[in-house]
Design a protein around this motif. Structure first.
Motif, short mmCIF file in Angstrom:
data_model
loop_
_atom_site.label_atom_id
_atom_site.label_comp_id
_atom_site.label_asym_id
_atom_site.label_seq_id
_atom_site.Cartn_x
_atom_site.Cartn_y
_atom_site.Cartn_z
N SER A 40 2.32 -2.76 14.41
CA SER A 40 2.75 -1.82 13.37
C SER A 40 4.21 -1.42 13.57
N ALA A 43 6.26 -4.34 12.51
CA ALA A 43 6.29 -4.40 11.05
C ALA A 43 7.29 -3.40 10.49
N TYR A 54 10.05 -9.18 3.58
CA TYR A 54 8.86 -8.45 4.00
C TYR A 54 7.56 -8.97 3.37
N GLY A 58 4.11 -9.39 5.41
CA GLY A 58 2.81 -8.89 4.94
C GLY A 58 1.79 -10.00 4.85
N LEU A 61 0.63 -10.87 8.36
CA LEU A 61 -0.27 -9.84 8.87
C LEU A 61 -1.64 -9.92 8.20
N SER A 71 -3.55 -5.03 5.40
CA SER A 71 -2.92 -4.14 4.41
C SER A 71 -2.48 -2.83 5.06
N THR A 74 0.62 -3.50 7.24
CA THR A 74 1.76 -3.79 6.35
C THR A 74 2.25 -2.51 5.70
N TRP A 75 1.32 -1.66 5.25
CA TRP A 75 1.69 -0.40 4.61
C TRP A 75 2.36 0.55 5.59
N SER A 78 5.99 -0.69 6.22
CA SER A 78 6.88 -0.49 5.08
C SER A 78 7.16 1.00 4.84
N MET A 162 1.61 -3.47 -0.91
CA MET A 162 1.30 -3.86 0.47
C MET A 162 -0.09 -4.51 0.56
N ALA A 166 -0.74 -8.55 1.85
CA ALA A 166 -1.72 -8.89 2.88
C ALA A 166 -2.87 -9.72 2.31
#
Length: 209
Positions: A40, A43, A54, A58, A61, A71, A74-75, A78, A162, A166
């Motif tokens: 994380s 990311a 990105y 995502g 990941l 997800s 990735t969220w 970001s 996001m 993913a």
């Protein structure tokens, strides 16, 4: 000194990502998923310094963690990156930025309107992935939008895109034939968002008038 320190720190991390970004991405592919917190953080750095686009991060990941966990990671990356970028610009350069934003009458009017409707504007622009994230980050930070309002609106608005990144990454690995359905579904979603955005802008202009 404050501006120089912020700029130096940003450039230094950018250079590190340029030199080692591919190696870190390869580490995630080869088993780094056992360390979700570390992934994380990586990311977040990938999102903050997009040496590698990105959406690709995502997708990787999503393929590594699956659609749900992918997800989430990735969220997180970001959202934290956008908040950090906001903090960098707000802490180091807002005094310069406010002078620039209010130097020209037309831009000043747009900025005032943006500040009055900041939450919905940031939220809706985040739903549309073609709008460059860095522009939203910097413009919001230079304005007088509060940190909390920006953080909540930006983070909530990032959720759909996001999930998309993913899910696409996972689908490529598990069932590529479903990509068409995902594209149609998200395309429909963007049309609805665009129409809502147009209605919101019209409502804002009418109220202003």
């Amino acid at each position: 000194m404050r501006k120089g320190f912020v700029l130096f720190g940003y450039v230094a991390i950018a250079v590190i990502m340029y030199l080692f970004g591919e190696s870190l991405l390869q580490w995630i592919r080869q088993g780094g998923t056992d360390y979700m917190i570390v992934t994380s953080l990586l990311a977040t750095i990938f999102a903050l310094f997009p040496i590698i686009p990105y959406p690709i991060i995502g997708g990787v990941l999503g393929a590594a963690y699956g659609p749900i966990s992918g997800s989430i990671v990735t969220w997180i990356g970001s959202s934290l990156a956008s908040i950090l970028m906001f903090a960098f610009v707000r802490y180091g350069y807002q005094d310069w930025g406010k002078k620039w934003l209010f130097r020209y009458e037309r831009l000043a009017k747009i900025t005032v309107m943006f500040e009055k409707n900041a939450f919905m504007t940031i939220f809706l622009t985040r739903l549309i992935p073609v709008i460059p994230s860095i522009i939203v980050n910097i413009y919001s930070a230079l304005s007088r939008v509060t940190f909390l309002r920006y953080a909540i609106a930006s983070s909530l608005g990032k959720v759909p895109s996001m999930i998309l990144f993913a899910t696409v990454g996972n689908t490529i690995v598990t069932n590529p034939s479903d990509l068409l359905y995902i594209s149609l579904l998200y395309g429909s979603f963007l049309i609805v968002v665009y129409l809502c955005f147009r209605l919101f802008n019209r409502y804002t202009v009418q109220n202003k008038g």
